[in-house]
Design a protein around this motif. Structure first.
Motif, PDB file in Angstrom:
ATOM      1  N   LEU A 123     -17.783 109.386 151.913  1.00 31.07           N
ATOM      2  CA  LEU A 123     -19.052 108.804 152.381  1.00 31.07           C
ATOM      3  C   LEU A 123     -18.827 107.394 152.934  1.00 31.07           C
ATOM      4  O   LEU A 123     -19.300 107.063 154.038  1.00 31.07           O
ATOM      5  CB  LEU A 123     -20.052 108.778 151.220  1.00 31.07           C
ATOM      6  N   VAL A 124     -18.099 106.570 152.193  1.00 31.26           N
ATOM      7  CA  VAL A 124     -17.874 105.181 152.646  1.00 31.26           C
ATOM      8  C   VAL A 124     -17.024 105.176 153.915  1.00 31.26           C
ATOM      9  O   VAL A 124     -17.298 104.419 154.855  1.00 31.26           O
ATOM     10  CB  VAL A 124     -17.225 104.349 151.516  1.00 31.26           C
ATOM     11  N   GLY A 125     -16.014 106.037 153.955  1.00 34.28           N
ATOM     12  CA  GLY A 125     -15.180 106.124 155.158  1.00 34.28           C
ATOM     13  C   GLY A 125     -16.006 106.504 156.375  1.00 34.28           C
ATOM     14  O   GLY A 125     -15.844 105.929 157.462  1.00 34.28           O
ATOM     15  N   LYS A 126     -16.906 107.469 156.205  1.00 32.21           N
ATOM     16  CA  LYS A 126     -17.740 107.893 157.332  1.00 32.21           C
ATOM     17  C   LYS A 126     -18.682 106.777 157.763  1.00 32.21           C
ATOM     18  O   LYS A 126     -18.890 106.552 158.957  1.00 32.21           O
ATOM     19  CB  LYS A 126     -18.536 109.143 156.938  1.00 32.21           C
ATOM     20  N   ARG A 127     -19.247 106.074 156.801  1.00 31.29           N
ATOM     21  CA  ARG A 127     -20.154 104.964 157.159  1.00 31.29           C
ATOM     22  C   ARG A 127     -19.430 103.881 157.965  1.00 31.29           C
ATOM     23  O   ARG A 127     -19.966 103.307 158.896  1.00 31.29           O
ATOM     24  CB  ARG A 127     -20.698 104.324 155.886  1.00 31.29           C
ATOM     25  N   LEU A 128     -18.195 103.586 157.554  1.00 29.43           N
ATOM     26  CA  LEU A 128     -17.450 102.485 158.186  1.00 29.43           C
ATOM     27  C   LEU A 128     -16.610 102.960 159.368  1.00 29.43           C
ATOM     28  O   LEU A 128     -15.955 102.154 160.030  1.00 29.43           O
ATOM     29  CB  LEU A 128     -16.546 101.804 157.149  1.00 29.43           C
ATOM     30  N   GLY A 129     -16.587 104.272 159.605  1.00 34.97           N
ATOM     31  CA  GLY A 129     -15.802 104.809 160.717  1.00 34.97           C
ATOM     32  C   GLY A 129     -14.308 104.746 160.476  1.00 34.97           C
ATOM     33  O   GLY A 129     -13.514 104.658 161.425  1.00 34.97           O
ATOM     34  N   LEU A 130     -13.898 104.795 159.202  1.00 34.33           N
ATOM     35  CA  LEU A 130     -12.469 104.659 158.873  1.00 34.33           C
ATOM     36  C   LEU A 130     -11.969 105.874 158.107  1.00 34.33           C
ATOM     37  O   LEU A 130     -12.630 106.353 157.180  1.00 34.33           O
ATOM     38  CB  LEU A 130     -12.261 103.442 157.949  1.00 34.33           C
ATOM     39  N   PRO A 131     -10.775 106.381 158.460  1.00 34.27           N
ATOM     40  CA  PRO A 131     -10.171 107.404 157.606  1.00 34.27           C
ATOM     41  C   PRO A 131      -9.864 106.816 156.224  1.00 34.27           C
ATOM     42  O   PRO A 131      -9.646 105.598 156.099  1.00 34.27           O
ATOM     43  CB  PRO A 131      -8.882 107.785 158.340  1.00 34.27           C
ATOM     44  N   VAL A 132      -9.840 107.671 155.209  1.00 35.36           N
ATOM     45  CA  VAL A 132      -9.732 107.171 153.832  1.00 35.36           C
ATOM     46  C   VAL A 132      -8.459 106.358 153.619  1.00 35.36           C
ATOM     47  O   VAL A 132      -8.479 105.317 152.961  1.00 35.36           O
ATOM     48  CB  VAL A 132      -9.843 108.342 152.821  1.00 35.36           C
TER      49      VAL A 132
END
Ligand SMILES: [Mg+2]
Length: 358
Positions: A123-132
């Motif tokens: 979820l956080v990765g998707k919000r920030l546009g970053l792969p985990v």
């Protein structure tokens, strides 16, 4: 409460029957629990965090226990909701805080914790546009995965080994009277390193008797020969074995590591045992500090669980992330295995996997 979670139990047939020394079932399929995490503060069109927890009855978990424990874990993560919605540095700190709160909410239940922890990272990765892996500032360069062969008749295991010849190492499940015949048959068709895993089934005499044969056959490591609590037996065998012994059932969480110093050369870390991406990272880093060789393993997860494991795989020496490759079909897509058998850490946000259409 703004975090809401939905869970679903899925049963996926194996590509080939898959049995290990302590299997109880038919070896026909894998049962896993998938979760979808939403934050109502994001509105109805907000991102969905995917997670997976593979319940292993050996560790006291079933789909039912995961269903019961998840609300308690979500409540523990809830105070970090605002931080998780923050910019990178704040969100990163909130993920660590939430992971400790989840850990402290209840003992054990690693797979339930893993499902939520993974969904939070996605979820956080998707919000920030970053792969985990970039969210965690970890390298995308990871070792290749081996491929695991379950217990079966020696000629059947050898036929499967021949089919898996492109993998740079094989992991062969042992723990029965045919161990040596199986390894001879695999060696006849496969030239690379062979890793063996007895899943607690050996007695000390088995280990002492087999070690010279294992050396002759080019076995690279021996995993979990004896019962999880028999560290005395494991230490005894490691002192007599030129091959590294790696424990798995004896190394469930980071708390087990200090007690394993001087017992064995390596530890197998799995997200479903230790509680997810954050705990696995800490366990791998602590294992390195203590001088262990680090094996990153998996259960028979879909590519949600394997993508989560791959995100921290740069911290390991050996990789056994083949869970989704053992399944006849994977309900998710987006995770690709390179021709060199390394998982490709994509540039897509979060875990980079999505439910297959249809
Ligand atoms: Mg194992």
């Amino acid at each position: 409460m703004t975090l809401t979670i939905r869970h679903e139990t899925i049963l996926t047939p194996y590509r080939d029957p898959f049995r290990i020394a302590r299997s109880h079932g038919s070896g026909a399929g894998a049962t896993s629990v998938l979760v979808e995490l939403r934050d109502t503060a994001d509105g109805p069109d907000g991102h969905v965090g995917l997670g997976e927890g593979y319940p292993d009855a050996y560790y006291g978990e079933t789909p039912a226990t995961i269903g019961v424990v998840l609300p308690l874990l979500v409540a523990a993560a809830e105070p970090f909701g605002e931080g998780l919605r923050g910019a990178l540095v704040e969100a990163r700190a909130a993920l660590v805080g939430a992971s400790h709160a989840i850990e402290e909410a209840i003992r054990h239940h690693g797979a339930a914790k893993c499902a939520l922890d993974t969904a939070l990272h996605d979820l956080v990765g998707k919000r920030l546009g970053l792969p985990v892996h970039r969210l965690l500032e970890l390298s995308p360069v990871i070792p290749p995965t081996d491929f695991t062969l379950g217990i079966d008749e020696p000629e059947i295991v050898a036929a499967r080994a021949a089919r898996a010849a492109r993998f740079p190492a094989l992991k062969v499940k042992v723990g029965g009277p045919s161990d040596l015949a199986t390894l001879e048959a695999v060696r006849a068709v496969y030239a690379g390193p062979i890793r063996i895993d007895a899943n607690t089934a050996w007695q000390p005499d088995d280990g002492a008797r087999l070690i010279p044969e294992l050396e002759r056959l080019g076995v690279e490591l021996i995993e979990q020969p004896f019962k999880a609590h028999r560290l005395d037996q494991t230490r005894w065998l490691q002192q007599r074995s030129p091959l590294p012994i790696v424990v798995d059932e004896s190394s469930v969480t980071i708390d087990d590591l200090d007690g394993l110093v001087g017992v064995c050369e390596g530890v197998n870390v799995k997200l479903a045992k230790c509680g997810g991406i954050g705990p696995a990272r800490r366990m791998l880093e602590r294992a390195r500090e203590l001088g262990f060789r680090r094996f990153l393993g998996c259960m028979e997860e879909t590519s949600v669980g394997i993508a989560a494991s791959a995100a921290v795989a740069s911290l390991a020496d050996w990789i056994d992330l083949d869970g989704c490759l053992l399944l006849a079909s994977d309900p998710f897509e987006g995770l690709e295995l390179g021709t060199d058998c390394r998982w490709i850490l994509s540039s897509r946000a979060g875990l980079g996997v999505a439910r297959r259409a249809g």
